[in-house]
Design a protein around this motif. Structure first.
Motif, PDB file in Angstrom:
ATOM      1  N   LEU A 494       0.833  -1.204   0.000  1.00 26.87           N
ATOM      2  CA  LEU A 494       0.000   0.000   0.000  1.00 26.87           C
ATOM      3  C   LEU A 494       0.869   1.254   0.000  1.00 26.87           C
ATOM      4  O   LEU A 494       2.058   1.211   0.303  1.00 26.87           O
ATOM      5  CB  LEU A 494      -0.917  -0.002   1.222  1.00 26.87           C
ATOM      6  N   HIS A 495       0.238   2.386  -0.319  1.00 24.00           N
ATOM      7  CA  HIS A 495       0.961   3.657  -0.226  1.00 24.00           C
ATOM      8  C   HIS A 495       0.901   4.118   1.227  1.00 24.00           C
ATOM      9  O   HIS A 495      -0.181   4.290   1.786  1.00 24.00           O
ATOM     10  CB  HIS A 495       0.343   4.701  -1.149  1.00 24.00           C
ATOM     11  N   PRO A 496       2.036   4.364   1.879  1.00 20.62           N
ATOM     12  CA  PRO A 496       2.008   4.695   3.312  1.00 20.62           C
ATOM     13  C   PRO A 496       1.282   5.990   3.628  1.00 20.62           C
ATOM     14  O   PRO A 496       0.759   6.150   4.740  1.00 20.62           O
ATOM     15  CB  PRO A 496       3.491   4.779   3.684  1.00 20.62           C
ATOM     16  N   ASP A 497       1.200   6.904   2.660  1.00 20.18           N
ATOM     17  CA  ASP A 497       0.627   8.226   2.926  1.00 20.18           C
ATOM     18  C   ASP A 497      -0.778   8.386   2.360  1.00 20.18           C
ATOM     19  O   ASP A 497      -1.237   9.512   2.141  1.00 20.18           O
ATOM     20  CB  ASP A 497       1.550   9.311   2.353  1.00 20.18           C
ATOM     21  N   ARG A 498      -1.450   7.292   2.122  1.00 24.88           N
ATOM     22  CA  ARG A 498      -2.849   7.338   1.704  1.00 24.88           C
ATOM     23  C   ARG A 498      -3.726   6.668   2.757  1.00 24.88           C
ATOM     24  O   ARG A 498      -3.312   5.699   3.404  1.00 24.88           O
ATOM     25  CB  ARG A 498      -3.035   6.611   0.364  1.00 24.88           C
ATOM     26  N   GLN A 499      -4.952   7.188   2.884  1.00 21.84           N
ATOM     27  CA  GLN A 499      -5.949   6.517   3.706  1.00 21.84           C
ATOM     28  C   GLN A 499      -6.776   5.584   2.826  1.00 21.84           C
ATOM     29  O   GLN A 499      -7.005   5.862   1.643  1.00 21.84           O
ATOM     30  CB  GLN A 499      -6.873   7.536   4.373  1.00 21.84           C
ATOM     31  N   TYR A 500      -7.232   4.474   3.426  1.00 17.94           N
ATOM     32  CA  TYR A 500      -7.983   3.467   2.681  1.00 17.94           C
ATOM     33  C   TYR A 500      -9.282   3.128   3.411  1.00 17.94           C
ATOM     34  O   TYR A 500      -9.264   2.876   4.632  1.00 17.94           O
ATOM     35  CB  TYR A 500      -7.162   2.181   2.528  1.00 17.94           C
ATOM     36  N   THR A 501     -10.394   3.127   2.688  1.00 20.71           N
ATOM     37  CA  THR A 501     -11.597   2.519   3.243  1.00 20.71           C
ATOM     38  C   THR A 501     -11.423   1.012   3.191  1.00 20.71           C
ATOM     39  O   THR A 501     -10.782   0.473   2.279  1.00 20.71           O
ATOM     40  CB  THR A 501     -12.845   2.912   2.441  1.00 20.71           C
ATOM     41  N   GLY A 506     -19.121  -8.419   1.273  1.00 19.59           N
ATOM     42  CA  GLY A 506     -20.527  -8.073   1.132  1.00 19.59           C
ATOM     43  C   GLY A 506     -20.760  -6.585   1.016  1.00 19.59           C
ATOM     44  O   GLY A 506     -21.886  -6.112   1.097  1.00 19.59           O
ATOM     45  N   ARG A 507     -19.651  -5.830   0.844  1.00 18.18           N
ATOM     46  CA  ARG A 507     -19.678  -4.377   0.704  1.00 18.18           C
ATOM     47  C   ARG A 507     -20.194  -3.671   1.958  1.00 18.18           C
ATOM     48  O   ARG A 507     -20.812  -2.632   1.899  1.00 18.18           O
ATOM     49  CB  ARG A 507     -20.479  -3.959  -0.536  1.00 18.18           C
ATOM     50  N   HIS A 508     -19.961  -4.324   3.112  1.00 16.43           N
ATOM     51  CA  HIS A 508     -20.292  -3.688   4.386  1.00 16.43           C
ATOM     52  C   HIS A 508     -19.061  -2.959   4.918  1.00 16.43           C
ATOM     53  O   HIS A 508     -17.952  -3.492   4.840  1.00 16.43           O
ATOM     54  CB  HIS A 508     -20.731  -4.737   5.421  1.00 16.43           C
ATOM     55  N   PRO A 509     -19.203  -1.774   5.475  1.00 20.84           N
ATOM     56  CA  PRO A 509     -18.041  -1.117   6.096  1.00 20.84           C
ATOM     57  C   PRO A 509     -17.483  -1.993   7.210  1.00 20.84           C
ATOM     58  O   PRO A 509     -18.229  -2.533   8.027  1.00 20.84           O
ATOM     59  CB  PRO A 509     -18.633   0.184   6.646  1.00 20.84           C
ATOM     60  N   TYR A 510     -16.168  -2.155   7.206  1.00 22.28           N
ATOM     61  CA  TYR A 510     -15.559  -2.998   8.232  1.00 22.28           C
ATOM     62  C   TYR A 510     -15.035  -2.159   9.393  1.00 22.28           C
ATOM     63  O   TYR A 510     -15.019  -2.606  10.521  1.00 22.28           O
ATOM     64  CB  TYR A 510     -14.418  -3.813   7.613  1.00 22.28           C
ATOM     65  N   ARG A 511     -14.616  -0.937   9.112  1.00 22.76           N
ATOM     66  CA  ARG A 511     -14.166  -0.033  10.165  1.00 22.76           C
ATOM     67  C   ARG A 511     -14.757   1.350   9.891  1.00 22.76           C
ATOM     68  O   ARG A 511     -14.917   1.758   8.741  1.00 22.76           O
ATOM     69  CB  ARG A 511     -12.631   0.063  10.183  1.00 22.76           C
ATOM     70  N   THR A 512     -15.078   2.052  10.940  1.00 24.70           N
ATOM     71  CA  THR A 512     -15.716   3.355  10.764  1.00 24.70           C
ATOM     72  C   THR A 512     -14.737   4.414  10.285  1.00 24.70           C
ATOM     73  O   THR A 512     -15.137   5.404   9.692  1.00 24.70           O
ATOM     74  CB  THR A 512     -16.346   3.819  12.089  1.00 24.70           C
ATOM     75  N   HIS A 513     -13.444   4.223  10.533  1.00 24.47           N
ATOM     76  CA  HIS A 513     -12.462   5.198  10.076  1.00 24.47           C
ATOM     77  C   HIS A 513     -11.663   4.602   8.929  1.00 24.47           C
ATOM     78  O   HIS A 513     -11.651   3.395   8.712  1.00 24.47           O
ATOM     79  CB  HIS A 513     -11.530   5.599  11.221  1.00 24.47           C
ATOM     80  N   ALA A 514     -11.000   5.454   8.180  1.00 22.31           N
ATOM     81  CA  ALA A 514     -10.168   5.008   7.064  1.00 22.31           C
ATOM     82  C   ALA A 514      -8.712   4.999   7.528  1.00 22.31           C
ATOM     83  O   ALA A 514      -8.098   6.058   7.686  1.00 22.31           O
ATOM     84  CB  ALA A 514     -10.350   5.934   5.855  1.00 22.31           C
ATOM     85  N   PRO A 515      -8.128   3.833   7.764  1.00 22.42           N
ATOM     86  CA  PRO A 515      -6.746   3.780   8.251  1.00 22.42           C
ATOM     87  C   PRO A 515      -5.756   4.192   7.162  1.00 22.42           C
ATOM     88  O   PRO A 515      -6.026   4.080   5.965  1.00 22.42           O
ATOM     89  CB  PRO A 515      -6.562   2.314   8.641  1.00 22.42           C
ATOM     90  N   TRP A 516      -4.610   4.655   7.582  1.00 20.92           N
ATOM     91  CA  TRP A 516      -3.548   5.012   6.653  1.00 20.92           C
ATOM     92  C   TRP A 516      -2.801   3.763   6.193  1.00 20.92           C
ATOM     93  O   TRP A 516      -2.776   2.740   6.881  1.00 20.92           O
ATOM     94  CB  TRP A 516      -2.567   5.979   7.324  1.00 20.92           C
ATOM     95  N   GLY A 517      -2.181   3.868   5.035  1.00 19.65           N
ATOM     96  CA  GLY A 517      -1.442   2.738   4.503  1.00 19.65           C
ATOM     97  C   GLY A 517      -0.350   2.254   5.422  1.00 19.65           C
ATOM     98  O   GLY A 517      -0.161   1.045   5.599  1.00 19.65           O
ATOM     99  N   ASP A 518       0.385   3.202   6.045  1.00 19.20           N
ATOM    100  CA  ASP A 518       1.473   2.758   6.927  1.00 19.20           C
ATOM    101  C   ASP A 518       0.931   2.064   8.168  1.00 19.20           C
ATOM    102  O   ASP A 518       1.562   1.157   8.722  1.00 19.20           O
ATOM    103  CB  ASP A 518       2.403   3.907   7.278  1.00 19.20           C
ATOM    104  N   GLU A 519      -0.265   2.469   8.631  1.00 15.87           N
ATOM    105  CA  GLU A 519      -0.892   1.789   9.766  1.00 15.87           C
ATOM    106  C   GLU A 519      -1.223   0.343   9.402  1.00 15.87           C
ATOM    107  O   GLU A 519      -0.964  -0.591  10.174  1.00 15.87           O
ATOM    108  CB  GLU A 519      -2.160   2.531  10.182  1.00 15.87           C
TER     109      GLU A 519
END
Length: 559
Positions: A494-501, A506-519
């Motif tokens: 992943l790109h460390p400086d991008r956030q990812y949904t 099933g196209r359900h949100p898995y986390r409410t926040h979008a973590p960063w690539g480095d995380e």
């Protein structure tokens, strides 16, 4: 450390690690094909090299016949690698002025871990060794009738299976073994490549017209290198098989091996296949080879050239492939040899995908496909959803897990979809929609192994788009355990400086926040929910043989 990919029918290309010691160790085949037992790929790695760091060297032989890859460590701890045609039983007589071309070996090196080494092989094999119309195209989703019907079918039953497949979104219907000659079991008919009029009164052309009328493409199974003695071909040419005069011949699956070292044999098979292909509108061929070569003696060669037979045989196989490809450049060829018995770089030059294994159980396929991925791109891995209980191991694996394994390959179905319940059919429709939306990424994205089935209860891998904006993670748990600690999988690529949904399949949100690539790469993606790892958004919870797909989409531009 020496890494080899070994096994047997139904458990091909399992990873085996051995420490290099002074002396000689090797893998090879003398079965007339590269074999289920040992693959012609070996990796040498430093002791502490893993998937993400360290030095490794890969050696792959671009050949489909008898081979030997050998490492000799001398008493000064220097290692010498030898790769080529197996010397046992091989000799080639050169007349003055003649030449002999040996198979090529490919070597790749990295100091950035085994994933990087595999990605080098994937790019080389998928974009340089493979060729033709289908090399860079996403592969059609197919339904093969073999595990649904075996030999028990006729034209109407096939059209019924194809009709339900079309309703679910399948694009290609494949008719497997049993359509030709007197083939009502595995004791007769091989070699007579003419449609059986009792089963198919309008021939392959008539069936293909009906399949195309449903809005689907059609494919067909051949086993061109083999013959049954109960066949018109054998009765007309009993000397066209490999056999040792004066000795009782050996057969496997009631069949014998045609002598493909002879041009007239290859010519005859080519003419029969072309008659079928010219008459019918087909877009796919599954080329099978269901036994190893024994009695490797040709009636056409003198005594001092008999040890050329095995290599001449492989050259005959390559020649038939080449002629068919030149005549039918839009047909997609899938190689098969009782599953993965000839899954090698040499075959990828002619067929851009191969049936990975006759073992279609999803849990077994985790190890098979994981081992295969060390050298071979996902676009080459034939992977299907089959029925339960599975016909090879009788295991009951949830439908979503069967699909979640098969989607990291060419993807298809090896069952009669008419036998599924309505809710299962809806799952299949969603699986196919998902595959159509994502197959270019799944088959041609950058692949990373994350957690090995050879080391634990959880297998994980992922693909990432070239621009790092999309990724799909496959997570698979063999056995469920109660009250486990939080589990994470560290992602890669992943790109460390991008956030990812992060979404589930099933196209359900898995986390409410979008973590960063480095995380996600350094802390990891949390894969545990609840006491036994269930996904909270599912209507049904699963225990053993569960799996999950995570879809990642970048929501911020790179810094």
């Amino acid at each position: 450390v020496w890494m080899q990919f070994s096994g047997a029918w139904g458990r091909e290309r399992h990873l085996r690690n051995r420490t290099l010691e002074q002396g000689i160790q090797s893998v090879g085949s003398r079965r007339g094909h590269s074999s289920h037992n040992h693959n012609p790929v070996v990796i040498l790695r430093r002791e502490h090299t893993d998937e993400v760091q360290g030095e490794a060297l890969g050696i792959a032989l671009v050949y489909s016949g008898n081979f030997l890859i050998q490492a000799e460590v001398d008493t000064y701890d220097k290692t010498r690698i030898l790769a080529g045609i197996h010397p046992d039983g091989f000799r080639w007589k050169l007349e003055p002025g003649e030449q002999f071309q040996s198979p090529e070996a490919v070597m790749a090196w990295t100091d950035q871990g085994l994933n990087r080494l595999s990605q080098t092989f994937h790019g080389l094999f998928g974009r340089r060794l493979a060729r033709g119309y289908w090399r860079d195209r996403p592969r059609p989703i197919l339904n093969n009738n073999w595990e649904a019907t075996m030999f028990d079918f006729d034209e109407e039953s096939l059209v019924k299976i194809a009709g339900k497949a079309k309703e679910c979104g399948v694009e290609l219907f494949v008719l497997d073994d049993g359509w030709f000659g007197a083939r009502r079991n595995d004791k007769a008919g091989l070699g007579d490549w003419v449609a059986n009029p009792e089963l198919l009164p309008n021939g392959i052309a008539g069936l293909s017209k009906r399949i195309r009328g449903l809005g689907m493409e059609m494919g067909l199974w051949f086993e061109p290198e083999m013959v049954n003695k109960d066949s018109n071909l054998y009765r007309a040419h009993p000397d066209w098989i490999l056999e040792v005069p004066g000795r009782t011949g050996c057969h496997g699956r009631n069949q014998f091996v045609l002598d493909f070292s002879r041009k007239e044999v290859v010519d005859a098979v080519y003419d029969m296949m072309c008659h079928v292909l010219d008459d019918a509108d087909l877009s796919y061929i599954k080329w099978d080879m269901n036994r190893s070569i024994t009695d490797c003696w040709s009636h056409a060669l003198p005594a001092d050239r008999q040890k050329e037979t095995a290599h001449r045989y492989i050259l005959g196989v390559y020649d038939l492939y080449e002629r068919l490809l030149q005549r039918y450049p839009r047909i997609l060829f899938e190689s098969c040899a009782s599953g993965g018995g000839r899954f090698d770089p040499g075959m990828l030059y002619y067929a851009p995908q191969a049936w990975c294994s006759d073992d279609s159980d999803a849990v077994e396929r985790l190890s098979i496909q994981y081992g295969t991925s060390y050298a071979y791109p996902l676009s080459s891995i034939g992977a299907h959803v089959s029925e339960v209980p599975n016909q090879q191991v009788y295991r009951n694996v949830p439908l979503h897990t069967r699909a979640n394994v098969a989607c990291f390959g060419t993807h298809g179905y090896e069952l009669d979809l008419n036998s599924l319940a309505p809710e299962e059919l809806e799952q299949v429709r969603e699986q196919i929609r998902f595959m159509k939306d994502n197959r270019r990424l799944l088959q041609f994205g950058t692949f990373y192994r994350l957690s090995s089935p050879f080391e634990g209860n959880v297998t994980a891998w992922m693909v990432v788009s070239e621009d790092q904006t999309e990724a799909i993670v496959g997570w698979y748990r063999t056995l469920s355990h109660v009250n486990q600690p939080t589990s994470r999988i560290r992602l890669q690529g992943l790109h460390p400086d991008r956030q990812y949904t992060v979404m589930t399949e099933g196209r359900h949100p898995y986390r409410t926040h979008a973590p960063w690539g480095d995380e996600l790469m350094h802390m990891g993606l949390i894969t545990s929910d609840g006491l036994s790892g269930q996904v909270e958004t599912r209507d049904k919870y699963y225990g053993d043989f569960d799996s999950r797909l995570y879809l990642l989409r970048a929501v911020t531009p790179a810094a």
